[in-house]
Design a protein around this motif. Structure first.
Motif, PDB file in Angstrom:
ATOM      1  N   ASN A 143      26.260  -5.982  16.865  1.00 27.30           N
ATOM      2  CA  ASN A 143      25.017  -6.188  17.601  1.00 27.30           C
ATOM      3  C   ASN A 143      23.890  -5.477  16.848  1.00 27.30           C
ATOM      4  OD1 ASN A 143      23.138  -4.615  19.917  1.00 27.30           O
ATOM      5  ND2 ASN A 143      23.397  -6.815  20.163  1.00 27.30           N
ATOM      6  N   LEU A 144      22.726  -6.120  16.809  1.00 24.17           N
ATOM      7  CA  LEU A 144      21.549  -5.524  16.183  1.00 24.17           C
ATOM      8  C   LEU A 144      20.401  -5.514  17.181  1.00 24.17           C
ATOM      9  CD1 LEU A 144      21.494  -7.642  12.867  1.00 24.17           C
ATOM     10  CD2 LEU A 144      22.675  -5.497  13.252  1.00 24.17           C
ATOM     11  N   GLY A 145      19.611  -4.476  17.190  1.00 23.37           N
ATOM     12  CA  GLY A 145      18.428  -4.440  18.058  1.00 23.37           C
ATOM     13  C   GLY A 145      17.531  -3.287  17.642  1.00 23.37           C
ATOM     14  N   TYR A 147      15.362  -0.111  18.495  1.00 20.00           N
ATOM     15  CA  TYR A 147      15.225   0.920  19.547  1.00 20.00           C
ATOM     16  C   TYR A 147      14.416   2.061  18.982  1.00 20.00           C
ATOM     17  CZ  TYR A 147      18.863  -1.811  21.682  1.00 20.00           C
ATOM     18  OH  TYR A 147      19.565  -2.867  22.195  1.00 20.00           O
ATOM     19  N   ARG A 148      13.447   2.516  19.741  1.00 18.27           N
ATOM     20  CA  ARG A 148      12.614   3.641  19.295  1.00 18.27           C
ATOM     21  C   ARG A 148      13.422   4.936  19.397  1.00 18.27           C
ATOM     22  NH1 ARG A 148       9.490   3.652  24.938  1.00 18.27           N
ATOM     23  NH2 ARG A 148      10.612   5.383  25.866  1.00 18.27           N
ATOM     24  N   HIS A 165      20.458  -4.556  27.460  1.00 11.84           N
ATOM     25  CA  HIS A 165      20.876  -4.682  26.063  1.00 11.84           C
ATOM     26  C   HIS A 165      22.347  -4.337  25.853  1.00 11.84           C
ATOM     27  CE1 HIS A 165      16.805  -5.501  25.470  1.00 11.84           C
ATOM     28  NE2 HIS A 165      16.357  -4.272  25.404  1.00 11.84           N
ATOM     29  N   LEU A 167      23.738  -2.773  23.416  1.00  9.78           N
ATOM     30  CA  LEU A 167      23.992  -1.394  22.974  1.00  9.78           C
ATOM     31  C   LEU A 167      24.242  -0.493  24.183  1.00  9.78           C
ATOM     32  CD1 LEU A 167      24.148   0.534  20.573  1.00  9.78           C
ATOM     33  CD2 LEU A 167      21.688   0.917  20.792  1.00  9.78           C
ATOM     34  N   ALA A 197      17.117  -9.481  13.861  1.00 10.63           N
ATOM     35  CA  ALA A 197      17.713  -8.393  14.655  1.00 10.63           C
ATOM     36  C   ALA A 197      17.300  -8.509  16.114  1.00 10.63           C
ATOM     37  CB  ALA A 197      17.280  -7.044  14.092  1.00 10.63           C
ATOM     38  N   MET A 199      16.936 -11.290  17.803  1.00  5.64           N
ATOM     39  CA  MET A 199      17.567 -12.422  18.502  1.00  5.64           C
ATOM     40  C   MET A 199      18.704 -11.872  19.360  1.00  5.64           C
ATOM     41  SD  MET A 199      15.878 -15.013  17.363  1.00  5.64           S
ATOM     42  CE  MET A 199      16.747 -16.133  18.411  1.00  5.64           C
ATOM     43  N   GLU A 207      26.095 -10.755  15.476  1.00  5.72           N
ATOM     44  CA  GLU A 207      24.662 -10.957  15.191  1.00  5.72           C
ATOM     45  C   GLU A 207      24.337 -10.924  13.693  1.00  5.72           C
ATOM     46  OE1 GLU A 207      22.784 -10.103  19.560  1.00  5.72           O
ATOM     47  OE2 GLU A 207      22.201  -8.705  17.994  1.00  5.72           O
ATOM     48  N   ALA A 287       6.985   0.824  13.091  1.00  9.87           N
ATOM     49  CA  ALA A 287       6.561  -0.320  13.920  1.00  9.87           C
ATOM     50  C   ALA A 287       5.476   0.168  14.876  1.00  9.87           C
ATOM     51  CB  ALA A 287       7.745  -0.869  14.708  1.00  9.87           C
ATOM     52  N   HIS A 289       3.116   0.015  18.400  1.00  4.09           N
ATOM     53  CA  HIS A 289       3.166  -0.321  19.824  1.00  4.09           C
ATOM     54  C   HIS A 289       1.837   0.076  20.439  1.00  4.09           C
ATOM     55  CE1 HIS A 289       7.394   0.314  18.856  1.00  4.09           C
ATOM     56  NE2 HIS A 289       7.705  -0.389  19.901  1.00  4.09           N
ATOM     57  N   LEU A 301       7.267  -9.438  17.109  1.00  9.08           N
ATOM     58  CA  LEU A 301       8.660  -9.796  16.806  1.00  9.08           C
ATOM     59  C   LEU A 301       9.325 -10.436  18.014  1.00  9.08           C
ATOM     60  CD1 LEU A 301       9.689  -6.571  14.910  1.00  9.08           C
ATOM     61  CD2 LEU A 301       9.587  -8.886  13.939  1.00  9.08           C
ATOM     62  N   LEU A 302       8.881 -10.047  19.206  1.00 12.06           N
ATOM     63  CA  LEU A 302       9.508 -10.595  20.411  1.00 12.06           C
ATOM     64  C   LEU A 302       8.901 -11.937  20.824  1.00 12.06           C
ATOM     65  CD1 LEU A 302      10.033  -7.561  22.827  1.00 12.06           C
ATOM     66  CD2 LEU A 302      11.768  -8.859  21.627  1.00 12.06           C
ATOM     67  N   GLN A 360      13.644 -11.794  29.236  1.00 10.76           N
ATOM     68  CA  GLN A 360      12.941 -10.514  29.152  1.00 10.76           C
ATOM     69  C   GLN A 360      11.907 -10.315  30.260  1.00 10.76           C
ATOM     70  OE1 GLN A 360      13.481  -8.691  26.155  1.00 10.76           O
ATOM     71  NE2 GLN A 360      14.325 -10.181  24.766  1.00 10.76           N
TER      72      GLN A 360
HETATM   73  C1  FMN Z   1       9.110  -3.018  17.974  1.00  7.59           C
HETATM   74  C2  FMN Z   1      10.151  -3.089  19.057  1.00  7.59           C
HETATM   75  C3  FMN Z   1      10.639  -1.935  19.646  1.00  7.59           C
HETATM   76  C4  FMN Z   1      11.607  -2.006  20.651  1.00  7.59           C
HETATM   77  N1  FMN Z   1      12.060  -0.857  21.223  1.00  7.59           N
HETATM   78  C5  FMN Z   1      12.993  -0.910  22.204  1.00  7.59           C
HETATM   79  C6  FMN Z   1      13.495   0.293  22.813  1.00  7.59           C
HETATM   80  O1  FMN Z   1      13.105   1.402  22.456  1.00  7.59           O
HETATM   81  N2  FMN Z   1      14.409   0.170  23.805  1.00  7.59           N
HETATM   82  C7  FMN Z   1      14.866  -1.042  24.222  1.00  7.59           C
HETATM   83  O2  FMN Z   1      15.721  -1.079  25.126  1.00  7.59           O
HETATM   84  N3  FMN Z   1      14.439  -2.205  23.656  1.00  7.59           N
HETATM   85  C8  FMN Z   1      13.510  -2.157  22.655  1.00  7.59           C
HETATM   86  N4  FMN Z   1      13.066  -3.310  22.075  1.00  7.59           N
HETATM   87  C9  FMN Z   1      13.663  -4.605  22.481  1.00  7.59           C
HETATM   88  C10 FMN Z   1      15.060  -4.813  21.872  1.00  7.59           C
HETATM   89  O3  FMN Z   1      15.094  -4.384  20.545  1.00  7.59           O
HETATM   90  C11 FMN Z   1      15.458  -6.302  21.898  1.00  7.59           C
HETATM   91  O4  FMN Z   1      15.384  -6.792  23.189  1.00  7.59           O
HETATM   92  C12 FMN Z   1      16.836  -6.585  21.294  1.00  7.59           C
HETATM   93  O5  FMN Z   1      16.964  -7.976  21.181  1.00  7.59           O
HETATM   94  C13 FMN Z   1      17.979  -6.095  22.111  1.00  7.59           C
HETATM   95  O6  FMN Z   1      19.185  -6.542  21.545  1.00  7.59           O
HETATM   96  P1  FMN Z   1      20.310  -7.346  22.379  1.00  7.59           P
HETATM   97  O7  FMN Z   1      19.579  -8.232  23.348  1.00  7.59           O
HETATM   98  O8  FMN Z   1      21.058  -8.098  21.335  1.00  7.59           O
HETATM   99  O9  FMN Z   1      21.149  -6.349  23.070  1.00  7.59           O
HETATM  100  C14 FMN Z   1      12.102  -3.261  21.076  1.00  7.59           C
HETATM  101  C15 FMN Z   1      11.606  -4.409  20.472  1.00  7.59           C
HETATM  102  C16 FMN Z   1      10.640  -4.344  19.486  1.00  7.59           C
HETATM  103  C17 FMN Z   1      10.134  -5.602  18.855  1.00  7.59           C
END
Ligand code: FMN
Length: 510
Positions: A143-145, A147-148, A165, A167, A197, A199, A207, A287, A289, A301-302, A360
């Motif tokens: 899985n990729l995502g 997270y701050r 998510h 994770l 990442a 998606m 992923e 990144a 915000h 990105l979203l 979302q």
């Molecule tokens: C710049 C940016 C920062 C993000 N920061 C967070 C975060 O800190 N915590 C969080 O839960 N999601 C955050 N997200 C959203 C997740 O990264 C995103 O929904 C991701 O697709 C989750 O992965 P999953 O749906 O495959 O589990 C952020 C998205 C972006 C574009």
């Protein structure tokens, strides 16, 4: 190996989308420099006290996303739809540039990175373009995502993993077993990889295969030094971490959120950094915000991902959707869709779907227009909202829907908040008299052959069926046009030609 961040910055530069700062700056100037140049990405070559370049805001508007996908801006959703259908398995390589420097144990020091305070009241500096890589404990899929990560100590960060998510699910599982969860954090990827990442694939899909599909080529992966995880070989920096089984127990935040307001101080898990690997001359990626221009941040990105959810759900419902756009002005909380109506009810059905069908909880407001309206032209959209809708008939309000808790307008009285949402149907009703909505466009006739003379006979011949003035007049130019004006005037005066109730010219009935 796939595109590197350095190569992506070069592409941005070639397309006038990169602001480069060559003089040395203080770490405390970074946020303002990036924010002042919000319409572009920023590359800062030298920061006082750091031996590393910093790039930021590299996916902060639609042009950049379109460029990463190599399509026009209005084709982003369709292109993503096509690329998401593909699954391309990754390949494992033995070595990669992100291993040129390896630091473990006492050598680990997060303060070597140019971690700048992004917003005035943030709790601490954050690592923000941080792609967390983890594996499903049962299925083994990756899985990729993004997270701050809030800096806590030289080797520990807070992490905010919100529901729903994957994770979070992996961590819960590790917590139940009392074991740490292994997570690799990748910093410094090109925008196409950040998009991949972001998606969200079904729980049993790897992923890295999704990212391969988005890229259109296999992702090369290299093994971590201290844990059984694979990371993208094109990375600038990799943090090899674990999330200890301490649960949601450490303070994290506040942080300036995508809404342009601060999120609350929360209790969250942490990441402990076991090893750092990076290129010999890495670029640290940040990144963006919130801030002064929250619609011009890496929140973009979203956007295409949510737009794709909405696009697919409208198509699934049999609606002929021509385009979907999340508007930067509302930080993605406004969606505008253009449709070609086929049946009564299409437009209101589209509204209901736009407001409810993204995973979302975006958007909060939606507008549906006909496909002659350009959804990328705000004036066009507001024109349609003004003259193609009646608020009492065409505004739809839905209550008690899934909310994005960061929205400061939500009630603070209940623990579990829901939101209301509003839609505007700005389409011409299918059964409406079309001529009332006809747009008065400037006369445009491509120069081609014109008739040499205008005569009574010729005009009367054209009037074998009712015609608008322009349908006749555009056949003449210069002298012949003046002649036509006189002929038509005479035929009107003498009662040979009259007009119908649509304003067309007709032969008079004797
Ligand atoms: C710049 C940016 C920062 C993000 N920061 C967070 C975060 O800190 N915590 C969080 O839960 N999601 C955050 N997200 C959203 C997740 O990264 C995103 O929904 C991701 O697709 C989750 O992965 P999953 O749906 O495959 O589990 C952020 C998205 C972006 C574009």
């Amino acid at each position: 190996m796939g595109q590197t961040l350095e190569e992506w910055l070069k592409t941005l530069k070639e397309n006038d989308l990169l602001h480069v700062v060559n003089h040395e700056v203080s770490i405390h100037q970074v946020a303002k420099i990036v924010s002042d140049n919000y319409a572009k990405a920023t590359l800062i070559q030298k920061i006082e006290g750091y031996d590393m370049r910093l790039a930021a805001n590299t996916a902060s508007n639609r042009k950049m996303i379109a460029l990463a996908l190599n399509v026009d801006e209005d084709q982003v959703v369709q292109e993503l739809d096509r690329r998401c259908e593909r699954r391309v398995p990754p390949v494992v390589v033995d070595d990669a540039p992100c291993k040129q420097v390896v630091k473990t144990g006492d050598e680990v020091d997060l303060t070597e990175f140019p971690l700048h305070l992004q917003h005035e009241l943030d709790a601490a500096p954050y690592i923000t373009a941080s792609v967390a890589v983890a594996r499903d404990p049962h299925l083994g899929v990756y899985n990729l995502g993004i997270y701050r990560l809030m800096l806590r100590t030289h080797n520990e960060t807070g992490v905010d993993v919100t529901a729903p998510h994957k994770l979070r699910a992996y961590y819960r599982n590790a917590l139940e077993m009392g074991k740490p969860l292994q997570v690799a954090v990748v910093v410094g990827l090109p925008t196409i990889d950040l998009l991949g990442a972001e998606m969200s694939a079904p729980f049993d899909v790897d992923e890295y295969e999704v990212l391969g599909g988005i890229r259109g080529e296999p992702v090369e992966l290299v093994r971590c030094e201290t844990m059984d995880l694979l990371v993208p070989a094109n990375a600038e920096i990799v943090l090899e971490c674990e999330m200890p089984p301490i649960g949601w127990s450490r303070d994290e935040g506040p942080y300036g959120e995508f809404t342009g307001t601060y999120g609350a101080l929360k209790m969250n898990p942490v990441l402990r950094v076991k090893a750092i690997t990076h290129r010999s001359n890495p670029i640290f990626l940040s990144a963006t915000h919130g801030g002064r221009k929250p619609g011009w941040t890496d929140l973009h990105l979203l956007f295409p991902i949510i737009e794709l959810d909405l696009y697919r759900s409208l198509r699934q419902a049999g609606i002929d959707v021509r385009g979907v756009r999340l508007h930067p002005g509302g930080c993605g909380m406004w969606a505008i869709a253009s449709i070609r109506q086929r049946a009564v009810g299409d437009s209101k059905t589209a509204l209901a779907l736009l407001l409810t069908s993204s995973r979302q909880a975006f958007p909060k407001y939606a507008v549906v227009v006909d496909d002659d309206i350009n959804i990328y032209d705000d004036e066009d959209v507001i024109w349609a909202m003004t003259f193609r809708s009646q608020p009492s008939e065409d505004a739809v309000i839905l209550k008690d829907l899934k909310a994005i808790p960061l929205d400061p307008s939500l009630s603070t009285e209940r623990e579990h908040v829901s939101t209301s949402k509003m839609g505007f149907d700005a389409t011409v009703p299918l059964e409406a008299a079309k001529e009332r909505f006809e747009r008065c466009m400037p006369v445009e006739r491509p120069p081609s052959s014109f008739k040499a003379e205008a005569s009574d006979e010729e005009v009367l011949e054209m009037l074998e069926k009712p015609r608008y003035f322009g349908e006749m007049a555009l056949n003449y130019s210069g002298h012949a046009y003046r002649q036509f004006l006189k002929v038509l005037g005479r035929l009107r005066e003498t009662g040979v030609v009259a007009r119908d109730n649509l304003g067309r010219y007709v032969r008079a009935v004797k």
